[in-house]
Scaffold this motif. Structure first.
Motif, short mmCIF file in Angstrom:
data_model
loop_
_atom_site.label_atom_id
_atom_site.label_comp_id
_atom_site.label_asym_id
_atom_site.label_seq_id
_atom_site.Cartn_x
_atom_site.Cartn_y
_atom_site.Cartn_z
N GLU A 71 0.84 -1.19 0.00
CA GLU A 71 0.00 0.00 0.00
C GLU A 71 0.89 1.25 0.00
N ALA A 72 0.25 2.41 -0.20
CA ALA A 72 0.97 3.67 -0.09
C ALA A 72 1.55 3.82 1.31
N HIS A 73 2.73 4.44 1.40
CA HIS A 73 3.40 4.59 2.69
C HIS A 73 2.62 5.50 3.62
N SER A 74 2.00 6.52 3.07
CA SER A 74 1.28 7.49 3.89
C SER A 74 -0.07 6.93 4.32
N LEU A 75 -0.31 6.84 5.63
CA LEU A 75 -1.58 6.33 6.12
C LEU A 75 -2.74 7.24 5.73
N GLY A 76 -2.47 8.52 5.52
CA GLY A 76 -3.54 9.47 5.23
C GLY A 76 -4.17 9.30 3.87
N VAL A 77 -3.54 8.59 2.96
CA VAL A 77 -4.10 8.41 1.61
C VAL A 77 -4.69 7.01 1.44
N ARG A 78 -4.77 6.24 2.54
CA ARG A 78 -5.29 4.88 2.46
C ARG A 78 -6.66 4.78 3.12
N ASP A 79 -7.47 3.85 2.61
CA ASP A 79 -8.71 3.47 3.27
C ASP A 79 -8.38 2.32 4.20
N LEU A 80 -8.32 2.59 5.49
CA LEU A 80 -7.87 1.59 6.45
C LEU A 80 -8.88 0.47 6.67
N THR A 81 -10.09 0.61 6.12
CA THR A 81 -11.09 -0.44 6.26
C THR A 81 -10.97 -1.50 5.17
N ASP A 82 -10.02 -1.33 4.26
CA ASP A 82 -9.86 -2.27 3.14
C ASP A 82 -8.38 -2.53 2.91
N SER A 83 -8.09 -3.59 2.17
CA SER A 83 -6.70 -3.92 1.85
C SER A 83 -6.60 -4.30 0.37
N PRO A 84 -6.54 -3.29 -0.52
CA PRO A 84 -6.42 -3.59 -1.95
C PRO A 84 -5.18 -4.40 -2.29
N SER A 85 -4.08 -4.18 -1.56
CA SER A 85 -2.85 -4.91 -1.87
C SER A 85 -2.99 -6.40 -1.55
N ALA A 86 -3.67 -6.73 -0.45
CA ALA A 86 -3.91 -8.14 -0.13
C ALA A 86 -4.80 -8.78 -1.18
N ARG A 87 -5.82 -8.04 -1.61
CA ARG A 87 -6.73 -8.57 -2.63
C ARG A 87 -6.00 -8.82 -3.95
N LEU A 88 -5.15 -7.87 -4.34
CA LEU A 88 -4.42 -8.01 -5.59
C LEU A 88 -3.41 -9.15 -5.51
N ALA A 89 -2.72 -9.26 -4.37
CA ALA A 89 -1.77 -10.36 -4.20
C ALA A 89 -2.49 -11.70 -4.28
#
Length: 351
Positions: free
Chosen positions: A236-254
């Protein structure tokens, strides 16, 4: 693209995970695990074509501390060796790519971590953005609490559900003799709202190791190899402020790239150190109620930093070895709030 070689986990071993291991060094903690994993295959250290390890110097408090662990492996005669400053799951990924090239037929992967000597919550701040976030010293539990609060505010979960997640994991660990916490564990007081002590992983020391082998060599070493049908990792993006913490797109893509969605899995070992993170991962990885999640107890039962992710792969593989699973998903994470995610899909031969 299909892998050019079939590669499998053929053996797995781990230490008994304990709150403190002051009486032993990292090498002394690791050595019995290495002996056990080799004994499971009948191999000797000299039979291994490639060795890869995962650990972090931040826990040890000294540079290049991983070189000391090679005393446990045995560096003479000279060996082909590599190291990643990550959880051992990423060391396994490197070993997997090495075997894919055909340069090696067997690989030893190990990882270890002693969290007990220092403050893990403070040490993990070193993973954060060094300019804007790390100087504020938000610790790992506080950041996980932000994620948990975001989930609750979004209606994805509530505190009783989080308590049930923690209770289920530790109840499953009853049969895991290596786990640090087993059975009924009180939720306790709030550590950082809305997370209570029971929602957080134990601090402890431990080590793990697996052996990989390719093709016919895997069948020679293991009665029912756990074939790695797919493996991928995303960030995910390094900055927590630009992420939706209720989801994990990177886990889904992996998971998608590893082929996890092509056919249902029957078992999932999730590296979810906090109860709220299991909620996120179940949704991202599309795990229904029919999937047995964390039969080992997961990271809520034992969370040796730098080894917990490799243990998830090892536990999933061990269930395939024993015939308790035919198709298993293993997940590993690193960084705050599920920043980096690795997913592997393991299968046994048809019965």
């Amino acid at each position: 693209m299909e892998p050019i070689r079939d590669i499998a986990v053929v053996a797995f071993a781990q230490s008994d995970h304990r709150r403190t291991t002051d009486e032993v060094s990292e090498v002394e903690m690791l050595l019995p695990v290495l002996h056990e994993v080799l004994d499971r295959t009948g191999l000797r250290a000299g039979d291994i074509d490639f060795t890869c390890s995962g650990s972090t110097d931040y826990l040890a408090g000294r540079a290049f501390s991983f070189t000391m662990a090679l005393d446990g492996v045995g560096a003479w005669p000279p060996i082909s060796e590599s190291h990643v400053e990550m959880d051992g799951a990423w060391a396994l990924y490197e070993a997997w790519t090495k075997l894919l090239t055909g340069d090696a037929d067997t690989a030893l992967v190990y990882s270890y971590g002693k969290s007990s000597p220092g403050s893990v919550r403070d040490v993990l701040t070193r993973q954060l953005d060094p300019y804007y976030v790390a100087p504020l010293w938000p610790d790992s539990v506080a950041l996980a609490a932000l994620q948990a609060r975001a989930l609750i505010d979004a209606g994805e979960t509530d505190e009783p559900e989080l308590a049930a997640v923690a209770a289920r994991n530790r109840a499953a660990a009853d049969s895991n003799t290596h786990a640090q916490l087993r059975g009924s564990v009180p939720q306790g007081d709030y550590l950082v709202r809305p997370l209570r002590t029971g929602d957080c992983p134990p601090i402890g020391d431990g080590a793990a190791a697996v052996i990989l082998a390719a093709g016919d060599r895997a069948r020679e070493l293991c009665e029912r190899p756990a074939w790695i049908r797919g493996i991928d990792h995303r960030i995910e993006a390094h900055s927590l402020g630009v992420r939706d913490l209720t989801d994990s797109p990177s886990a889904r893509l992996a998971a998608e790239r590893a082929g996890a969605f092509e056919r249902p899995v029957d078992t999932a070992e999730l590296h979810a150190p906090f109860s709220s993170q299991e909620v996120v991962l179940r949704k991202a990885l599309r795990l229904g109620d029919s999937v047995r999640v964390n039969p080992s107890g997961g990271a809520l039962a034992a969370n040796p930093i730098m080894a917990a992710g490799l243990i998830r792969i090892g536990e999933a593989a061990a269930r395939v070895h024993r015939g308790e699973s035919d198709r298993a998903l293993a997940h590993a994470t690193s960084g705050p709030c599920l920043q980096q995610n690795l997913v592997a899909v393991l299968e046994g031969d048809a019965r």
